[in-house]
Design a protein around this motif. Structure first.
Motif, PDB file in Angstrom:
ATOM      1  N   ALA A  37       4.761  10.626  -7.737  1.00 25.91           N
ATOM      2  CA  ALA A  37       4.341   9.229  -7.649  1.00 25.91           C
ATOM      3  C   ALA A  37       4.965   8.516  -6.453  1.00 25.91           C
ATOM      4  O   ALA A  37       4.448   7.495  -5.988  1.00 25.91           O
ATOM      5  N   GLN A  38       6.081   9.060  -5.957  1.00 25.18           N
ATOM      6  CA  GLN A  38       6.788   8.405  -4.860  1.00 25.18           C
ATOM      7  C   GLN A  38       6.324   8.864  -3.480  1.00 25.18           C
ATOM      8  O   GLN A  38       6.673   8.250  -2.469  1.00 25.18           O
ATOM      9  N   ASP A  39       5.530   9.944  -3.427  1.00 21.12           N
ATOM     10  CA  ASP A  39       5.098  10.473  -2.129  1.00 21.12           C
ATOM     11  C   ASP A  39       4.341   9.447  -1.288  1.00 21.12           C
ATOM     12  O   ASP A  39       4.618   9.307  -0.080  1.00 21.12           O
ATOM     13  N   PRO A  40       3.369   8.694  -1.832  1.00 17.03           N
ATOM     14  CA  PRO A  40       2.682   7.688  -1.008  1.00 17.03           C
ATOM     15  C   PRO A  40       3.634   6.631  -0.459  1.00 17.03           C
ATOM     16  O   PRO A  40       3.449   6.155   0.668  1.00 17.03           O
ATOM     17  N   ILE A  41       4.657   6.284  -1.237  1.00 18.52           N
ATOM     18  CA  ILE A  41       5.648   5.299  -0.756  1.00 18.52           C
ATOM     19  C   ILE A  41       6.453   5.891   0.389  1.00 18.52           C
ATOM     20  O   ILE A  41       6.704   5.222   1.400  1.00 18.52           O
ATOM     21  N   ARG A  42       6.860   7.150   0.248  1.00 15.60           N
ATOM     22  CA  ARG A  42       7.614   7.812   1.322  1.00 15.60           C
ATOM     23  C   ARG A  42       6.789   7.872   2.605  1.00 15.60           C
ATOM     24  O   ARG A  42       7.313   7.687   3.708  1.00 15.60           O
ATOM     25  N   LEU A  43       5.500   8.134   2.453  1.00  9.95           N
ATOM     26  CA  LEU A  43       4.656   8.187   3.643  1.00  9.95           C
ATOM     27  C   LEU A  43       4.548   6.809   4.291  1.00  9.95           C
ATOM     28  O   LEU A  43       4.600   6.699   5.522  1.00  9.95           O
ATOM     29  N   ARG A  44       4.386   5.758   3.490  1.00 11.99           N
ATOM     30  CA  ARG A  44       4.328   4.416   4.060  1.00 11.99           C
ATOM     31  C   ARG A  44       5.613   4.093   4.828  1.00 11.99           C
ATOM     32  O   ARG A  44       5.564   3.479   5.909  1.00 11.99           O
ATOM     33  N   ASN A  45       6.755   4.509   4.286  1.00 14.59           N
ATOM     34  CA  ASN A  45       8.029   4.289   4.991  1.00 14.59           C
ATOM     35  C   ASN A  45       8.076   5.069   6.299  1.00 14.59           C
ATOM     36  O   ASN A  45       8.597   4.578   7.315  1.00 14.59           O
ATOM     37  N   LEU A  46       7.526   6.281   6.282  1.00 18.37           N
ATOM     38  CA  LEU A  46       7.515   7.102   7.493  1.00 18.37           C
ATOM     39  C   LEU A  46       6.603   6.477   8.544  1.00 18.37           C
ATOM     40  O   LEU A  46       6.934   6.447   9.742  1.00 18.37           O
ATOM     41  N   VAL A  47       5.453   5.962   8.109  1.00 20.20           N
ATOM     42  CA  VAL A  47       4.536   5.283   9.029  1.00 20.20           C
ATOM     43  C   VAL A  47       5.191   4.032   9.606  1.00 20.20           C
ATOM     44  O   VAL A  47       5.067   3.744  10.805  1.00 20.20           O
ATOM     45  N   ALA A  48       5.905   3.283   8.762  1.00 18.74           N
ATOM     46  CA  ALA A  48       6.603   2.083   9.241  1.00 18.74           C
ATOM     47  C   ALA A  48       7.659   2.452  10.283  1.00 18.74           C
ATOM     48  O   ALA A  48       7.835   1.736  11.283  1.00 18.74           O
ATOM     49  N   GLN A  49       8.336   3.576  10.065  1.00 17.69           N
ATOM     50  CA  GLN A  49       9.324   4.050  11.040  1.00 17.69           C
ATOM     51  C   GLN A  49       8.653   4.380  12.372  1.00 17.69           C
ATOM     52  O   GLN A  49       9.168   4.031  13.452  1.00 17.69           O
TER      53      GLN A  49
END
Length: 383
Positions: A37-49
């Motif tokens: 469930a946390q994978d989409p959030i991790r990706l959003r953080n990576l995109v923000a980075q």
């Protein structure tokens, strides 16, 4: 896209130099909760980075920055999370102005964002290294089935005469491949000859498949059938080691899901042998003085086309400053230095080395962490 679609021409296109920046985002994905469930959030953080890094980089023009962000958004919007999370353990996004590509990988990856003038491809090379496809031959008289497999897929083949069945002892009905039964013969002799003829018919059909696509062949079936196949085959060099055989009955009726579990063990044994073979070859190269044991040593040798086989720790990646055919690993605070448009600082120099080895026709094998004497990589030389 599933990494099984990766071809040498696709890898070459991804390695093609681009106008800065070519951005690679690498993310581990999970099949089970709560991490799933946390994978989409991790990706959003990576995109923000990645967005922040682009915003802070004075070498990226406003128009290219806007295009890059548009491609990032498109890549994320096109993801099908349920499919990606059930089919792999790693996700790679390649994004540059005017293009984006998404890859699902079968192996765990290290989370990172890499800016450069080429896309990061080491994870794809490692996946291709892992995903060497195979044939699985399920031996049984009713019927023998052929499967096209890898760690990511398993599909039954209905070409080359498969599935192939032996006829019963009644009557004179011929088998495919010209095998006929003769019930008037003594039972034991008839049975032996009948099995031999059937195995030869199977071997002929297998030969057609191998002629089309040369791959290792995993055998599944009862011990007697496995033994007879190995005795009679004309394609012995294509059969995987006997240690990969799956000795069991009933798999001729198994589903792909059930069979894939048995074949996973066979594949893991074959993969372990490939790793052992690669490491043993390094030991032989070291004793013959045809060996380089670090990134700095291997760099110029690979660029000269002297690298025979590059063996890389699957988790090893370092930043480095590149000057022609020389490379110096960036350590300490310098590790935070970002690459510039001239490419003098490379965030993952190991990926660059892998690309150059492939460009010169050399072999690359990724091995488990720590397997290469703790050095991260080693190279055997052609001369």
């Amino acid at each position: 896209m599933d990494v099984s679609w990766v071809t040498p021409s696709i890898l070459a296109e991804l390695r093609r130099p681009r106008e800065y920046p070519a951005v690679s985002l690498v993310l581990p994905v999970h099949r089970a909760l709560p991490e799933k469930a946390q994978d989409p959030i991790r990706l959003r953080n990576l995109v923000a980075q990645a967005r922040k890094q682009a915003d802070d980089d004075p070498e990226i023009t406003h128009s290219r920055r806007a295009d890059l962000q548009k491609q990032l958004d498109s890549a994320v919007e096109e993801l099908e999370w349920e499919r990606e999370q059930t089919s792999g353990e790693g996700l790679v996004l390649h994004v540059a102005p005017g293009e984006h590509h998404t890859w699902v990988l079968p192996q765990p990856v290290t989370e990172q964002v890499v800016f450069g003038t080429t896309f990061l491809t080491r994870n794809l090379v490692a996946a291709a290294n892992m995903l060497e496809p195979y044939w699985a031959l399920v031996l049984a008289e009713k019927p023998t089935r052929l499967w096209d497999g890898s760690p990511l897929w398993l599909h039954e083949v209905t070409e080359y005469g498969f599935p192939l069945s032996a006829q019963g002892p009644e009557g004179e009905a011929p088998l495919k491949g010209g095998v006929a039964v003769r019930p008037s013969e003594p039972r034991a002799a008839y049975r032996t000859e009948r099995v031999q003829r059937f195995i030869r018919a199977v071997d002929d059909a297998l030969g057609q498949a191998l002629e089309r696509r040369r791959r290792p062949v995993f055998l599944v079936g009862m011990q007697a059938h496995l033994r007879r196949m190995r005795e009679l085959t004309r394609h012995r060099d294509a059969l995987a080691d006997p240690e990969t055989d799956t000795e069991a009955a009933g798999y001729e009726k198994a589903s792909a899901a059930a069979l894939s579990e048995a074949l996973r063990t066979a594949w893991e044994r074959a993969h372990a042998k490939r790793v052992r073979t690669a490491l043993d070859a390094l030991d032989a190269a070291r004793s013959e003085k045809r060996y380089a044991g670090s990134l700095e040593e291997a760099w110029s040798l690979v660029n000269q086309g002297r690298g025979r086989h590059l063996v890389v720790d699957e988790s090893y990646h370092v930043a480095a400053r590149v000057d022609g055919e020389r490379v110096n690993v960036v350590t300490g605070d310098e590790g935070e230095i970002r690459p510039d448009a001239r490419g003098t600082v490379v965030q993952d120099a190991v990926d660059e080395l892998v690309e150059r080895q492939l460009e010169h026709g050399g072999e690359v094998t990724f091995v488990p962490s720590g397997a290469v004497d703790g050095t991260g990589l080693a190279l055997s030389l052609r001369y």
